[in-house]
Structure formats: structure tokens, C-alpha cells
Design an enzyme around this catalytic site. Structure first.
Site, PDB file in Angstrom:
ATOM      1  N   ASP A   1      29.700 -16.119 -19.555  1.00  0.00           N
ATOM      2  CA  ASP A   1      28.709 -16.009 -18.484  1.00  0.00           C
ATOM      3  C   ASP A   1      27.601 -15.014 -18.823  1.00  0.00           C
ATOM      4  O   ASP A   1      26.451 -15.216 -18.452  1.00  0.00           O
ATOM      5  CB  ASP A   1      29.422 -15.602 -17.188  1.00  0.00           C
ATOM      6  CG  ASP A   1      28.438 -15.483 -16.058  1.00  0.00           C
ATOM      7  OD1 ASP A   1      27.697 -16.452 -15.832  1.00  0.00           O
ATOM      8  OD2 ASP A   1      28.387 -14.418 -15.424  1.00  0.00           O
ATOM      9  N   ASP A   2      27.941 -13.919 -19.539  1.00  0.00           N
ATOM     10  CA  ASP A   2      26.894 -12.945 -19.884  1.00  0.00           C
ATOM     11  C   ASP A   2      25.847 -13.591 -20.778  1.00  0.00           C
ATOM     12  O   ASP A   2      24.664 -13.295 -20.680  1.00  0.00           O
ATOM     13  CB  ASP A   2      27.499 -11.738 -20.613  1.00  0.00           C
ATOM     14  CG  ASP A   2      28.529 -11.056 -19.750  1.00  0.00           C
ATOM     15  OD1 ASP A   2      28.167 -10.601 -18.662  1.00  0.00           O
ATOM     16  OD2 ASP A   2      29.705 -11.014 -20.149  1.00  0.00           O
TER      17      ASP A   2
ATOM     18  N   LYS B   1      34.600 -11.798 -10.110  1.00  0.00           N
ATOM     19  CA  LYS B   1      33.863 -13.004 -10.535  1.00  0.00           C
ATOM     20  C   LYS B   1      34.510 -14.253  -9.974  1.00  0.00           C
ATOM     21  O   LYS B   1      33.837 -15.167  -9.507  1.00  0.00           O
ATOM     22  CB  LYS B   1      33.874 -13.097 -12.074  1.00  0.00           C
ATOM     23  CG  LYS B   1      32.795 -12.270 -12.720  1.00  0.00           C
ATOM     24  CD  LYS B   1      31.629 -13.113 -13.151  1.00  0.00           C
ATOM     25  CE  LYS B   1      30.341 -12.431 -12.992  1.00  0.00           C
ATOM     26  NZ  LYS B   1      29.238 -12.584 -13.805  1.00  0.00           N
TER      27      LYS B   1
ATOM     28  N   ASN C   1      22.444  -3.935 -14.819  1.00  0.00           N
ATOM     29  CA  ASN C   1      23.299  -3.565 -13.692  1.00  0.00           C
ATOM     30  C   ASN C   1      24.133  -2.343 -14.081  1.00  0.00           C
ATOM     31  O   ASN C   1      24.354  -2.122 -15.264  1.00  0.00           O
ATOM     32  CB  ASN C   1      24.295  -4.704 -13.394  1.00  0.00           C
ATOM     33  CG  ASN C   1      23.609  -5.890 -12.760  1.00  0.00           C
ATOM     34  OD1 ASN C   1      22.729  -5.734 -11.948  1.00  0.00           O
ATOM     35  ND2 ASN C   1      24.030  -7.078 -13.149  1.00  0.00           N
TER      36      ASN C   1
ATOM     37  N   GLU D   1      33.976 -12.821 -20.064  1.00  0.00           N
ATOM     38  CA  GLU D   1      33.119 -11.959 -19.248  1.00  0.00           C
ATOM     39  C   GLU D   1      33.187 -10.505 -19.712  1.00  0.00           C
ATOM     40  O   GLU D   1      34.275  -9.963 -19.905  1.00  0.00           O
ATOM     41  CB  GLU D   1      33.596 -12.049 -17.786  1.00  0.00           C
ATOM     42  CG  GLU D   1      32.742 -11.307 -16.800  1.00  0.00           C
ATOM     43  CD  GLU D   1      31.371 -11.931 -16.588  1.00  0.00           C
ATOM     44  OE1 GLU D   1      31.248 -13.171 -16.589  1.00  0.00           O
ATOM     45  OE2 GLU D   1      30.408 -11.165 -16.414  1.00  0.00           O
ATOM     46  N   ASP D   2      32.037  -9.906 -19.892  1.00  0.00           N
ATOM     47  CA  ASP D   2      31.911  -8.463 -20.153  1.00  0.00           C
ATOM     48  C   ASP D   2      32.672  -7.980 -21.395  1.00  0.00           C
ATOM     49  O   ASP D   2      33.374  -6.959 -21.373  1.00  0.00           O
ATOM     50  CB  ASP D   2      32.291  -7.653 -18.898  1.00  0.00           C
ATOM     51  CG  ASP D   2      31.127  -7.646 -17.899  1.00  0.00           C
ATOM     52  OD1 ASP D   2      30.131  -8.362 -18.122  1.00  0.00           O
ATOM     53  OD2 ASP D   2      31.207  -6.919 -16.899  1.00  0.00           O
TER      54      ASP D   2
ATOM     55  N   ARG E   1      32.608  -4.109 -22.459  1.00  0.00           N
ATOM     56  CA  ARG E   1      31.276  -3.702 -21.955  1.00  0.00           C
ATOM     57  C   ARG E   1      31.203  -4.167 -20.511  1.00  0.00           C
ATOM     58  O   ARG E   1      30.822  -5.291 -20.247  1.00  0.00           O
ATOM     59  CB  ARG E   1      30.164  -4.332 -22.817  1.00  0.00           C
ATOM     60  CG  ARG E   1      28.791  -3.757 -22.634  1.00  0.00           C
ATOM     61  CD  ARG E   1      28.067  -4.300 -21.410  1.00  0.00           C
ATOM     62  NE  ARG E   1      27.703  -5.688 -21.511  1.00  0.00           N
ATOM     63  CZ  ARG E   1      27.821  -6.566 -20.497  1.00  0.00           C
ATOM     64  NH1 ARG E   1      28.315  -6.211 -19.320  1.00  0.00           N
ATOM     65  NH2 ARG E   1      27.458  -7.814 -20.665  1.00  0.00           N
TER      66      ARG E   1
ATOM     67  N   TYR F   1      31.056  -7.874  -5.011  1.00  0.00           N
ATOM     68  CA  TYR F   1      30.602  -7.894  -6.409  1.00  0.00           C
ATOM     69  C   TYR F   1      29.512  -6.841  -6.619  1.00  0.00           C
ATOM     70  O   TYR F   1      29.587  -5.766  -6.042  1.00  0.00           O
ATOM     71  CB  TYR F   1      30.200  -9.338  -6.807  1.00  0.00           C
ATOM     72  CG  TYR F   1      30.327  -9.463  -8.294  1.00  0.00           C
ATOM     73  CD1 TYR F   1      31.576  -9.384  -8.901  1.00  0.00           C
ATOM     74  CD2 TYR F   1      29.204  -9.559  -9.094  1.00  0.00           C
ATOM     75  CE1 TYR F   1      31.699  -9.387 -10.271  1.00  0.00           C
ATOM     76  CE2 TYR F   1      29.328  -9.576 -10.478  1.00  0.00           C
ATOM     77  CZ  TYR F   1      30.573  -9.482 -11.063  1.00  0.00           C
ATOM     78  OH  TYR F   1      30.695  -9.473 -12.417  1.00  0.00           O
TER      79      TYR F   1
HETATM   80  P1  NAI Z   1      25.005  -5.391 -24.719  1.00  0.00           P
HETATM   81  O1  NAI Z   1      25.752  -4.107 -24.834  1.00  0.00           O
HETATM   82  O2  NAI Z   1      25.458  -6.587 -25.438  1.00  0.00           O
HETATM   83  O3  NAI Z   1      23.469  -5.139 -25.164  1.00  0.00           O
HETATM   84  C1  NAI Z   1      22.696  -4.020 -24.816  1.00  0.00           C
HETATM   85  C2  NAI Z   1      21.440  -4.035 -25.671  1.00  0.00           C
HETATM   86  O4  NAI Z   1      20.570  -2.980 -25.230  1.00  0.00           O
HETATM   87  C3  NAI Z   1      21.706  -3.784 -27.165  1.00  0.00           C
HETATM   88  O5  NAI Z   1      20.879  -4.623 -27.929  1.00  0.00           O
HETATM   89  C4  NAI Z   1      21.258  -2.316 -27.345  1.00  0.00           C
HETATM   90  O6  NAI Z   1      20.788  -2.036 -28.667  1.00  0.00           O
HETATM   91  C5  NAI Z   1      20.122  -2.230 -26.346  1.00  0.00           C
HETATM   92  N1  NAI Z   1      19.837  -0.857 -25.954  1.00  0.00           N
HETATM   93  C6  NAI Z   1      20.721   0.108 -25.592  1.00  0.00           C
HETATM   94  N2  NAI Z   1      20.059   1.269 -25.378  1.00  0.00           N
HETATM   95  C7  NAI Z   1      18.750   1.009 -25.600  1.00  0.00           C
HETATM   96  C8  NAI Z   1      17.572   1.814 -25.560  1.00  0.00           C
HETATM   97  N3  NAI Z   1      17.622   3.102 -25.227  1.00  0.00           N
HETATM   98  N4  NAI Z   1      16.395   1.221 -25.846  1.00  0.00           N
HETATM   99  C9  NAI Z   1      16.342  -0.078 -26.189  1.00  0.00           C
HETATM  100  N5  NAI Z   1      17.411  -0.879 -26.247  1.00  0.00           N
HETATM  101  C10 NAI Z   1      18.602  -0.335 -25.957  1.00  0.00           C
HETATM  102  O7  NAI Z   1      24.900  -5.683 -23.174  1.00  0.00           O
HETATM  103  P2  NAI Z   1      24.520  -7.089 -22.486  1.00  0.00           P
HETATM  104  O8  NAI Z   1      25.719  -7.920 -22.290  1.00  0.00           O
HETATM  105  O9  NAI Z   1      23.388  -7.709 -23.194  1.00  0.00           O
HETATM  106  O10 NAI Z   1      24.077  -6.569 -21.021  1.00  0.00           O
HETATM  107  C11 NAI Z   1      22.944  -5.737 -20.885  1.00  0.00           C
HETATM  108  C12 NAI Z   1      22.709  -5.438 -19.415  1.00  0.00           C
HETATM  109  O11 NAI Z   1      22.374  -6.632 -18.749  1.00  0.00           O
HETATM  110  C13 NAI Z   1      23.903  -4.831 -18.661  1.00  0.00           C
HETATM  111  O12 NAI Z   1      23.449  -3.780 -17.824  1.00  0.00           O
HETATM  112  C14 NAI Z   1      24.405  -5.960 -17.822  1.00  0.00           C
HETATM  113  O13 NAI Z   1      24.970  -5.493 -16.599  1.00  0.00           O
HETATM  114  C15 NAI Z   1      23.113  -6.706 -17.562  1.00  0.00           C
HETATM  115  N6  NAI Z   1      23.383  -8.081 -17.230  1.00  0.00           N
HETATM  116  C16 NAI Z   1      22.807  -8.549 -16.092  1.00  0.00           C
HETATM  117  C17 NAI Z   1      23.075  -9.800 -15.659  1.00  0.00           C
HETATM  118  C18 NAI Z   1      22.412 -10.324 -14.436  1.00  0.00           C
HETATM  119  O14 NAI Z   1      22.837 -11.292 -13.859  1.00  0.00           O
HETATM  120  N7  NAI Z   1      21.337  -9.739 -14.000  1.00  0.00           N
HETATM  121  C19 NAI Z   1      24.057 -10.641 -16.367  1.00  0.00           C
HETATM  122  C20 NAI Z   1      24.543 -10.098 -17.618  1.00  0.00           C
HETATM  123  C21 NAI Z   1      24.208  -8.841 -18.004  1.00  0.00           C
END
Ligand code: NAI
Length: 550
Positions: A260-261, A166, A400, A237-238, A148, A95
Site C-alpha cells: 500500500d505504501d 489498516k 505522516n 505495510e510500513d 518504517r 487511524y
Molecule cells: P521511506 O523511509 O521509504 O523514504 C523516505 C525518503 O525521504 C528517503 O528517500 C529519504 O532519503 C528521504 N529523506 C529523509 N530525510 C530527508 C531530508 N532531510 N531531506 C530530503 N529527503 C529526506 O519512507 P516512505 O515509505 O517513502 O514514506 C515517506 C513518508 O510518506 C512517511 O511519512 C509516510 O507516513 C508518508 N506516507 C504517506 C502516505 C499518505 O497516504 N499520505 C502513504 C504512504 C506514506
């Protein structure tokens, strides 16, 4: 697929039945295998030794990933035996973070079908197509439209690596039996120009449809699943942030679904916050939170933190007033006209700003949470500003894969002079600073969703609720011993992940029974009840009847 009537080469070609070099003489006789395999009978441990030897000869984690996936293609038991033998070592290979690279190259690396591919052009026939899947008792479908993928954007069909990976974690981390898991890709096209022009791309070569068209396709899929697999839970997911939140709202009260996100991330980060508050000697409702990123992960977490603060006794409005968010267009504030319905409760009265450090100086958060997909966004100025305002700044850099993390563990500890309470989405190594060792936590959903999955599987739950994710967060947080908390570790050790998830699943299962959502009778001891459902990566004897096998 597994068929006890199979003989000879068919057995060796079936990854569920195949034991490779571990068939006994009696099994070889019975199954017509004499001469088709080397004339030895090896133990699983010896087979594992060979796998580890071969893995050690690979130069990169991507090569190890490819090797392990092809091992799964021909011997499912040995695959799970391998990854369950050392989860801390193998989870990052099957993963995060290797899966990101595997998805980027999915069409190029493709070898064998796994899971189902359902195109929007098949509308009207979804139910019949689902019946093509050979297993009848499917309990989990993990489904993406590739919208995404991790922090990598729209990867279309290349995103199929995610549901595959997953679901392997359901088994590897919590012992959910692999036979009841189905990875699924809903193909509605992609807006990824590179893939649209790649001859080896495996998806539809069309731009994505309107939201209305997409949702009507998803509606047909979700309803068909109820009919073909009535005990199935659908794990989204995603998907892009807006689709993730909207589709969850659309189905959560009607069917057994979760995202899950939105919910899993929220739960594991809440676990980290519960432990950060323990370290600081505060409560969640004493903290002030500023998010970088207001997408599916950010909103899911903000909502769950608010529910947790409400549980501590704060009225909802006051809880929401402690949460600020900042996205690609700056701070969410009440004059913004570009917000989604689900973001508005976090848009407070504030002057507009696109400067994150200025927002920190003005709002004075105790905790910042990076879910922005922007690697390096928590730069030195951000961390120093948080460290000026707080004795123990809480810094969660959750995006990530690795290069998207808002800051590394080393940066957070160095720039805060060892005062940061830090977690990331991926596992950073321990950091030595001024004679001390810091253990950065990995706020990864894999502590939560497999355990939630096991609880749903064992209880045959009819719905997935936020309370289940809140209970999981507390269960995960409670499993970190105080001596490790002192070194900054916010989550349980990965080396013991199966036991940790059994305990979490048992607490969630108890809640499912108490909420009247179970389809089976409550047991007297929930932990033993969960243990009874755990898959073990051990070969089943082909000569001893099942009920007499050890
Ligand atoms: P999403 O696409 O729904 O949201 C991204 C957010 O970031 C949006 O609100 C966007 O406006 C904002 N953004 C983008 N560029 C930006 C910038 N330059 N400055 C400020 N804000 C900015 O994505 P989602 O689902 O919320 O995931 C976000 C990240 O979190 C991904 O990298 C994902 O891999 C990670 N993630 C980590 C998890 C974990 O277990 N640690 C679990 C789920 C997601």
C-alpha cells in the site's frame, strides 16, 4: 470466535455474537441470557447514543482510540456501527493521525491480543502456526515488520497498531467483512534502542537480521499463506523503503500481493494530480514533478505517474525525464553512486546539489511532492520559489503523522497568496484567506486500498496489478464535483466514503474481470455485485434462521 452453539456468558464474551443490551426476549430465552444482561431490549441507535456520550467524556483522541478498541473487543457490530456512522470524525481516531501516538505507546497500552505475532525464531514452523488462527477463509493479511511505521521510523512490535488499524479501514470504508481480515506482525527484531531497553516492549529484543535472513523468513511466510489461506491477498505495510520495493518485486508476479505504501499512496496521489491538472486545464504529461523523498512512497508514485503519462501517449523515457527526485543526500543525479536500482531512472544529468530551493530554481517543477518524513521541509522559501515559477503551484505535503507534514495547509495557501493547489497526508481544517475558503484535500490511501480490497474480495482476484491502482485513481478523481474542485478540494468528501469506495471498487472489479484475473463469474451489473458483498454493521438474529433474517 463466532460459534452458533455458544450460550450464556460465552455469547457475551464473543465480540461477534455479543449484542450487549440489544438481545430480544426470545434471544435471551434461547441463549440462556436471562439475568446476565439488563432486562431491556435496546436498538442499535440507542446503543450508539451511549457510545457517543461516553466518547464525548474523553479528553484526548488517544483515549477515544483506547475506548473504541475495547468496544471492538466486546462488540464488533457496535464498533463498526460507530465508526461507519461518521467516518470523517472517526477515521482520524482509529487511524491517522491518532494511530501514530497509539503505536509509539503500543506496548504500554496493550490489553488484548488481536491478529498474529510471528517471530523469526519460528522459522520452519510458520505453516503450522498460521493454522492456529481460528478463521479458515482469511482473505487479507496486512503484514508489517515494523521497519518504517508512518514517518516515525523503526518501531518494531509497536508497529502492530498499523495492520490492526489498516484492516479496520477495509471494513469501515469499503465494507469488507471483518471476519476475513488478519493483522500480522513479522518479528525480526528492531534497531530501536529505546524499545530494546523498555521492559514493556512486546517484541524480540534483538537487532534486525541481514536482508538475506529477513527475506528467507518472509519467503516462508508468503508460501505458507498460499497453503493455509489459498484465497488470501497479502498487503505489505510500513516496511522500510528498500524492503517495500524489493519484496513487492519479489512476489507480485507470483502471488496475490500488494504494497500500500508503494501502490496505494501512488494511486491516491495520482488521483489528486489528475484533479490538479483538471483545475489548471493541463494534462499530467504537461507537468514537471520534483519529489522530496525517494523512498517507497516516492518511487511508487513516480512509477505510477510515468505509467499514466505513457497512457497519455508519452514514451516512457520522456515521461521519466519529467520526474526529478531529491533525498537525504540531495538531488538524485547521474553522478550519484549511492542509489538503489529502482531509483536510477530518475537520476538525470544535473549538477549535484543539497539545496532544495536551488533545485526548484534550476529544474522549474510545476509540482512538488513531499514524502520525506521531514516536517516543515517545505518552508516559506520553498513555497515562494514555487509560486514565483508557477501561476498555480501544486504542493503535496504527504508525510505522516501531523508534525511530519512538509508544510501545513495554512502555510501553503498563505505563502502562495492563495494560489497553491494543495493536499496533505492528514486532514487539515479549511483555511480562510482574503475572504475566500480553501478546502485542503487529504491524499490518504484510505480512499484507495479499501476499495481495491473490496474489488479483490468480491472477484477473488488472483493478482494485484498497477492497472488496478490506476483505474482506482481515475475512479476517485472522477467523484469530485466541479464546484468542490473550484474550492481546491481534490478528493471526495469523507462523509460519503462508503458510497465512494463502492463506486471505485466496482470500476476496479470490472478491470479484474476484463483482465481475466477473477476467480468468479462476471456479473451483469458490477455496482450491484459489489453492494451484495458489503458488510453491514447490523446484528444478526439468533432466533430467525439466517436466510429468513431481514
Ligand atoms: P521511506 O523511509 O521509504 O523514504 C523516505 C525518503 O525521504 C528517503 O528517500 C529519504 O532519503 C528521504 N529523506 C529523509 N530525510 C530527508 C531530508 N532531510 N531531506 C530530503 N529527503 C529526506 O519512507 P516512505 O515509505 O517513502 O514514506 C515517506 C513518508 O510518506 C512517511 O511519512 C509516510 O507516513 C508518508 N506516507 C504517506 C502516505 C499518505 O497516504 N499520505 C502513504 C504512504 C506514506
Amino acid at each position: 470466535m463466532a460459534n452458533s452453539q455458544n450460550r450464556g456468558i460465552e455469547v457475551l464474551q464473543d465480540p461477534v455474537l455479543n449484542k450487549s443490551t440489544a438481545f430480544t426476549e426470545a434471544e435471551k430465552q434461547k441463549l440462556g441470557l436471562i439475568g446476565l444482561v439488563p432486562d431491556v431490549t435496546e436498538t442499535e441507535d440507542l446503543q450508539l447514543r451511549r457510545v457517543l456520550l461516553q466518547l464525548a467524556q474523553k479528553n484526548t483522541d488517544l483515549e477515544r482510540y483506547i475506548y473504541l478498541e475495547s468496544l471492538l473487543d466486546h462488540n464488533e457490530t457496535l464498533f463498526y456501527r460507530t465508526i461507519m456512522s461518521d467516518p470523517a470524525r472517526f477515521l482520524p481516531i482509529v487511524y491517522d493521525p491518532t494511530i501514530g501516538e497509539a503505536c509509539l505507546k503500543f506496548g504500554h497500552m496493550y490489553r488484548q491480543p488481536r491478529g498474529m505475532y510471528l517471530s523469526i525464531t519460528r522459522r520452519g514452523k510458520v505453516k503450522d502456526i498460521l493454522k492456529n488462527w481460528p478463521q479458515r477463509d482469511v482473505r487479507f493479511i496486512c503484514v508489517t515488520d515494523g521497519g518504517r511505521i508512518l514517518g516515525l521510523g523503526d518501531l518494531g512490535a509497536n508497529g502492530m497498531g498499523i495492520p490492526i488499524g489498516k484492516l479496520q479501514l477495509y471494513t469501515a470504508c469499503a465494507g469488507v467483512p471483518p471476519q476475513c481480515l488478519l493483522p500480522m506482525y513479522l518479528d525480526a527484531g528492531t534497531n530501536n534502542e529505546q524499545y530494546l531497553h523498555d521492559p514493556l516492549y512486546l517484541g524480540m529484543r534483538k537487532p534486525r537480521p541481514s536482508t538475506k535472513e529477513l527475506y528467507s523468513f518472509v519467503d516462508e511466510f508468503v508460501e505458507a499463506v498460499q497453503q493455509v489461506f489459498p484465497k488470501c491477498c497479502i498487503h505489505f505495510e510500513d516496511w522500510t523503503g528498500a524492503d517495500a520495493v524489493h519484496l513487492l518485486q519479489r512476489y507480485r508476479d507470483k502471488y496475490c500481493v500488494y504494497n500500500d505504501d508503494v501502490q496505494g499512496t501512488a494511486s491516491i496521489v495520482l488521483a489528486g494530480m489528475i484533479n490538479a491538472a483538471k483545475i489548471k486545464g493541463t494534462r499530467l504529461s504537461d507537468e514537471k514533478y520534483l519529489f522530496l523523498g525517494a523512498g517507497s512512497a516516492g518511487i511508487g508514485l513516480a512509477d505510477l505517474i510515468c505509467s499514466a503519462m505513457v497512457k497519455e501517449g508519452l514514451p516512457l523515457k520522456q515521461a521519466q525525464a519529467r520526474v526529478y527526485m531529491f533525498d537525504i543526500n540531495g538531488l538524485l543525479q547521474d553522478a550519484r553512486k549511492d542509489l538503489f536500482d529502482f531509483q536510477k531512472q530518475y537520476a538525470h544529468k544535473h549538477v549535484p546539489t543539497r539545496d532544495f530551493v536551488a533545485a526548484i530554481e534550476s529544474i522549474k517543477p510545476t509540482t512538488i511532492i513531499g514524502v520525506s518524513t521531514v516536517g516543515g521541509a517545505f518552508n516559506q522559501k520553498v513555497v515562494e520559489s514555487m509560486s514565483r515559477i508557477n501561476e498555480r503551484p501544486v504542493i503535496f505535503a504527504l508525510s505522516n503523522p501531523t508534525d511530519r507534514a512538509e508544510c501545513t495547509a495554512e502555510q501553503a495557501y498563505t505563502w502562495s497568496r492563495g494560489r497553491a493547489i494543495y493536499a496533505a497526508g492528514i486532514q487539515f481544517p479549511p483555511v480562510r484567506l482574503d475572504g475566500r475558503t480553501f478546502l485542503p484535500g487529504q491524499a490518504n490511501n484510505f480512499y484507495v486500498f479499501p476499495a481495491i480490497g473490496m474489488a479483490i474480495f468480491a472477484t477473488q482476484a488472483t493478482r494485484v496489478t498497477d492497472e488496478m491502482f490506476m483505474e482506482a485513481a481515475h475512479a476517485v478523481a472522477d467523484q469530485v464535483p466541479s464546484e468542490l474542485l473550484k474550492q481546491g478540494l481534490l478528493f471526495p468528501l469523507q462523509s460519503n466514503i462508503l458510497e465512494s469506495e463502492i463506486q471505485t471498487a466496482a470500476r476496479v472489479a470490472k478491470l479484474v474481470f476484463n483482465s481475466g484475473l477473477a476467480r468468479v463469474k462476471p456479473p451483469s451489473d458490477t455496482v450491484s455485485f459489489i453492494r451484495r458483498h458489503v458488510y453491514k454493521p447490523e446484528y444478526v438474529s439468533a432466533t430467525v434462521p439466517k436466510n429468513k433474517a431481514a
